[in-house]
Structures are given as structure tokens and as C-alpha cells.
Design an enzyme around this catalytic site. Structure first.
Site: not given
Lengths: 421, 421
Positions: A172, A210, A416
């Protein structure tokens, strides 16, 4: 954003030396015997990148083991795999990126079950031998039709040298690939193979951390041995890292053993020890790559804590590794050891005055809670390298632990805070 | 860097309304009757700013109460104050900024004792009625000679309107002052006064978070009442905030009651209730100012968690408030609620599947763990204000808690990574 293709750093001789009898495999794209894999773009990632992957073990008597996130909000694929899959006999793994299928309730659960069923039909194995993994944004329903189309497309592309395609299907925000293939010469003579592919960069934009890791070997392991070895090695690798202290809804690690080499690893043998050392090095290597790829990471740290009380040793190590103050100091190449003392004090409340020792890169700066003189210029130079060692002593002895951690810099904020959904 | 002078935001009507019968005092620089204070520059701060302060209560029968950090690495002034000061009868408080006197061992302990003795002589009160506070860099020995010189200089400057000087003496990276003075009309008729001065911005460059708060009143309180009220109000204010989740070595809050108004607050009376409401509003106001001044903070959040298990409610609220992912989303004005679900799941491991409800600014986005449709444009607009409300529901009911938190942005990184020692 780059979806892979970057070169991962090699094995770190400092923290993860290759054990005796273990070498990098000459053909790193080729899976251990008995496995095929592949990956395709199925339209789940907005970028159009590879996002559905499949691993299949052709041996009906495969053995396996798995470990999962302990999150209270586990994603649907984790729930499905834990509930509906024989974890000691996983033949196939279906994975998608671009959507975590988390916080998706009963609809998400049904989509995960659909993935499991479609993968089982695709490769002709029982449904309860298919594990399901997802990684990506949380709180958005997964379009299972895209996954099913992807499985149809990936089926003719499954091949022994499919590692690179599989790797792309699980990446990702990862800036580089996280995989390695090892050849392990066992003390009893034969050579077996061990490969692993991982993903994780601390974050998935626009969502979060993740980590997934798939491990294959052509050795034959009993299910008990596979479970024991994976459990110990996960504890020493993925359980000992922190990018931002955030536990994911989707973390999954799976080990599959095809036995296709014809070599059995006997419990409590010298072969098992060697194989375990190789698996340990492999997973620690990939774990360090995840830390190294933590968003914005400029350098990484290892904190080692010793003392006479196990839970306190663990708490102190986690507090230092997760402290935004320690992480920003690491990023800035700042030997600000007061922040380490603060983090330890925070971890061990109601113990004052705590006689804590602190060394950075071998330079002792604090003895029994008291600052001591040291060469500041020398220490400043030592903390400007790619990685920094912190050693903390608490009262007593008998326990020791370590945590590897990434720093905290502007890139973390940019990714973020500034990429909004 | 600015050492104060900035204007603090006023009382937040949204989160801290002024209680009935309570108004802002018309002369905010004047201490409640019975107190004098002052501050001078003594050369401890490299900037040359005001760094030594003193508060004295002229009433020999003063009552007081105090609360301290629970850190295992408490600073020397905290240890000295806890061990050598009558916490229910504190006449004077000596404070320095620019050096935390933490991780300084026996030498630091001696310097803190010297501060206590010098302050006692300066104002002519018994040594065991002097509290000592420090804030600043950790791990550097404090030059007590400078503090003693500062006390000599501050003595002739002690005065009833010395609040501003005292405030400057405790500020470090604070961008604005954190103080307020209230007039409280008691239900029984008389008016008493309540003032407080706090410091804290989450960080002290080059070190870290410290909060101090000094509270004075001219009401007469029993020591038991002072302790009860301070304890409850600290729990509802300074214990409910987080800039970066880092517990300081030096946190101290002290309440002193001179009784100079001649008005006694009787236990369990309507007056006590009113007085307690005023103290509560005062400390919550200052606590919110600390959050608002967290480095780089653009907006602040409040997370409220409800559920049937008290410890889980608390853990979930802390996890959300301290999550770098939630904080960066808040900073970016990003309604990324998947990060909230992740943080709750991390706090409550081994409870999956957890049916969690999430609302942001009154917009429900997740019901029983499952995403529900909502107006994304509307929610995006709502999270772009100065403060954002998050509400989380866990199974069951009977418990509720809240945490106020600052966001995480570039300024935090700049201050903590780029200013190196």
C-alpha cells in the site's frame, strides 16, 4: 505515490546477521517447491495498481500456522479466517489491498466469506483451507465483485516464480518491497528453502498500519512444529517493532509448509534449531524493513531494557519506543536522553526514585538516575547514523527485551494530516 | 521563541461555561487577599527571561493541598516537596523554569533542598512549609546559586499584584499565559476570590511536557476540604488532557487558602458546592489552555466514551486521545473515523468483534462496528472548526469519561526534532 518497485535494504549485519548454514537464495522470485502465487489489478486501489493476490500450496497434506492481531475491532477477513479456516492446514491465501474490510459489520463479513469461497473454487481446494487477508482503508465496504473478477484473472497467472506479483498485491504505502528467500543447509545434510513476503509501512494512506506476512517452505513440518516456530519467531520480530504504536485491525502472519523437498524437520533436532534460526532471521529482517519504511523514517532505533521485573522491563521498552519525544529526537539526530528517562518514569509510575541507567550507542549518560559527564560532541556524532542503540538498566536482573522503532518526522505528518480523504 | 505575553483564549463556552454566581475578576493581576508573588530573571533560562518565582501566603494558618506526577523518575523538587513539606500547610512556593532538576540524583536533591531553605529564609516561614517546583531541561544539574540570587532579588518585589511576574517565571515554550482570576458569590452571601496560574505546552524545548498549576483563594478551607476539592478538580482537568501522552517528571498542582476574606467554606454546604464548581471551571479552563497551546496545535478535540465497563471506557478514551493517527487527522481536518475504530480496538484487545458506535460532531458514522452512510461533505465541514467532538459508544452503560487532546502537526516535529541540543 509509488506502489513498490523500490529496492529494500539488505540484511542488517548489525541486528540480523544471517545464521550459519543460511544463505540468500539465488532466485529470489521463485517460491519454495510446492507453491504458486500471483497478483493482478482488480480495480480496488484507486491508483489502478495490483491489488488482488493468491498463494496456493499444491500439496494436499500441507501444514500451516497463523497469528493474528489481537485488536478488539478485528477486520472481517481476520474473523472469517479464525472462525472458518483450518489454521493448521491452510492450502491457499487470498489477499486484497486498497480496502481493509474493517468496521464493515455483517456486510463485510459476507464479502470476506465470498472471497474465501471464490478462492477455494479458483484453485480447487476446500473452502475451510483458504485464509483471507485484506489491507487498506477502514470503514468502507469492500466490493467483493472486484475481488472475484481478480481471482478469475489471477488463476492462469499462478506460477512458481510469482513472488513479485504477490508482493505488489499486498503493498500500500510501502516505499519498497519486503521479501526475502533463503536456502537453509540443515546439519543432517539436505537443503530446504524458506521465503517470506511482508507489507507494512506503519500507515496506509488514508488509513493506518497493517502488516501482513506470508511465509512458505518446502520442508515438511508437523503442524505443531509450524505453530511453535511461527509463534516464537513472530514474538521476536513483528511483536518487537513499532512505527507509531498503533495496533492494526488486520495484522496476519501465516506460515505454510509444503513438504515438497521431501525433507522433514524433526522436533527437537539440530535441523529444527537451524531451521528455526533461519525463520527467525527472515522474520526479523522483514520486521526491520517495516520499521525502516515507517513513513518519513530517516533512522531507526533499538531500545534494549534489562532488569529484575519482566513486566516492567517490557513496559519501559514499549514506552521508550512509542514516545513521540524519543522518536522526534531520533529523527533530529538529537542525543536528548532526558526524554528516555521521562518515558521510563511514565511507564513505571509510583516507583520514584527509580535508579535508571541509560546508555546511547555505548556512551553511558545516566547512572542510577543521575546525569554523568560525557563527551557531548562524540555522542552527537554517534546518533547521526542510520540506526541508534539505546540501552536501559532497571534495578535487578534476569529479564531483557528489545523493541525496534522508527523515528517521527515531517513525512509522517504530511502523509497522515495533509492527505485528507 | 516568545516567552509569554501572548493573550490566552477566553473561557470556552462550549466545554467550560462559567458556573452560576461566578464571574471573571475585574483586576486579573491581583492575587486573592493574603498572597504576594513575584518573579525575576536569574540567568537559568538561556534566553535571559524571568525564571525564578515565589508565592507567599501571609496567613500563618494557611491551609493547602497538592498533587504530583506519578512518574517513576520524579524530579528532585517533587521528591523534596513530598518528603519535607507539610502539604496541608504550604506557606510559600519557590519555582524555577529553564531546568527541571530531574535525573540529577543526589546533587539535584541537595539543590532542591537548598531552594527550599533559601525560600524559607527569604520570606520568613518554616522550611517545612515551602514547596519547591522546577520545569525545564532534564538531566542537567541546576545551578542553585542562581536560584538563591534570584530569591534575594525577588524578595523586595513580592506584591499583591504580582501574578504577571509569577506567570512569566513559570513559562517555557508556552506561547501564551495560562491564568485566570474569578470572583465567586457564595449562596450564603459573601464573595470570595479564586486565582490560578498554570504553565505547559506539551513540551519544553529541548526537553518535554511539564505542567505546573498554582491556585490561591482568600476563602478559609479546612485542609480536608482543600484536599478533597483539589483532588476532584485535578481529576476532571489536568488528568483529562493529553498533548502527546507523555507524563512529566515535574507535574505539580498546589492549592493554598489564606482565609483572609474571613469567609469559611463549610463542608457539604451549598457554599462548598458553588466554590467547588468555580474551582472546577478554573482548572478545566487552564487545562484546555494547555491543550490549546500544545506545540503546533491547530485544533483540539474532546473524546467522550460511554459503556458498561469503567476501565475499558477509560482505556478507549486514552487510546483515541493519544493516537498519532487520530491526532494527525484532527490536524488535517480529516473526518477519518476508521482511525478511531482502530484506536478503540487497540485499547480493548481480545474483545473482537466489538460493537462500537462512533459519532463525530453529532454525525453518526459507525453503528455496532459497522459503517453507515452519512453526508461526507457535511462532516468534512464540521471537522474544520477550532475544536471537534468525538463520541464513542461501547457495549453496556453506566460509565462515561472524556479526554481533551491537541492535534499533531508539523510544528510539533519542528520543535522536537529540529531544535537539537
Amino acid at each position: 505515490m509509488s506502489f513498490g518497485g523500490g529496492k529494500a535494504p539488505g540484511f542488517s549485519a548489525r541486528w540480523v546477521p544471517l545464521p550459519e548454514g543460511v544463505v540468500l537464495a539465488p532466485d529470489p522470485d521463485v517460491l519454495p517447491a510446492g507453491f504458486r502465487a500471483g497478483g493482478v489489478a482488480a480495480g480496488i486501489k484507486p491508483s489502478g495498481g495490483t491489488d488482488v493476490g493468491l498463494i496456493v500450496c499444491d500439496a494436499p497434506d500441507v501444514t500451516s500456522a497463523a497469528r493474528f492481531t489481537r485488536s478488539g475491532t478485528q477486520a472481517a477477513p481476520v474473523l472469517i479466517t479464525r472462525e472458518r479456516c483450518k489454521l493448521d492446514a491452510i492450502r491457499a491465501i487470498v489477499v486484497n489491498s486498497g480496502n481493509a474490510n474493517a468496521a464493515t459489520g455483517s456486510q463485510g463479513y459476507q464479502e470476506a466469506a465470498r472471497m474465501q469461497g471464490a478462492a477455494a473454487m479458483t484453485v480447487g481446494v476446500p473452502e475451510d483451507q483458504v485464509a483471507v487477508c485484506s489491507t487498506g482503508v477502514i470503514g468502507v465496504q469492500l466490493d467483493g465483485t472486484k475481488v472475484v473478477s481478480g481471482l478469475t484473472a489471477v488463476r492462469p497467472q499462478l506460477r512458481a516464480d510469482g513472488i513479485a506479483d504477490l508482493q505488489r498485491a499486498i503493498m500500500t504505502t510501502d516505499l519498497f518491497e519486503k521479501r526475502a528467500s533463503l536456502e537453509v543447509t540443515l546439519p543432517s545434510g539436505p537443503v530446504v528453502r524458506l521465503a517470506a513476503q511482508a507489507k507494512g509501512a506503519g500507515m496506509i494512506q488514508p488509513s493506518f498500519a497493517t502488516m501482513l506476512c506470508f511465509v512458505q517452505t518446502d520442508a515438511a513440518l508437523s503442524a505443531q512444529t509450524a505453530d511453535l516456530l511461527l509463534g516464537v519467531c513472530v514474538q521476536r520480530s513483528f511483536d518487537r517493532i513499532s512505527v507509531d504504536g498503533q495496533l492494526s485491525t488486520n495484522d496476519t502472519a501465516i506460515l505454510q509448509a509444503s513438504g515438497a523437498s521431501g525433507v522433514t524437520i524433526e522436533p527437537e533436532s539440530a535441523d529444527e534449531l537451524r531451521f528455526g534460526e533461519a525463520l527467525d532471521a527472515l522474520l526479523r529482517h522483514l520486521a526491520l524493513l517495516i520499521v525502516r519504511d515507517g513513513e518519513g523514517s530517516r533512522r531507526i532505533g533499538r531500545v534494549t531494557v534489562r532488569g529484575g521485573h519482566g513486566p516492567n522491563v517490557e513496559r519501559a521498552a514499549r514506552a521508550v519506543a512509542n514516545s513521540p519525544l524519543v522518536k522526534t529526537a531520533l529523527h533530529g539526530g538529537d542525543p536528548n536522553w532526558g526524554r528516555i528517562v521521562q518515558a521510563v518514569g511514565m511507564a513505571l509510575v509510583d516507583t520514584a526514585p527509580l535508579p535508571v541507567d541509560v546508555s546511547i550507542e555505548g556512551v553511558q549518560v545516566c547512572v542510577a538516575g543521575e546525569a554523568i559527564p560525557f563527551d557531548e560532541g562524540d555522542l552527537a556524532a554517534r546518533v547521526e547514523g542510520d540506526d541508534v542503540e539505546y540501552t536501559i538498566g532497571l534495578p535487578g536482573d534476569g529479564f531483557e527485551t528489545e523493541v525496534f522503532f522508527s523515528d517521527l518526522g515531517h513525512e509522517y505528518i504530511r502523509i497522515n494530516a495533509e492527505y485528507t480523504t
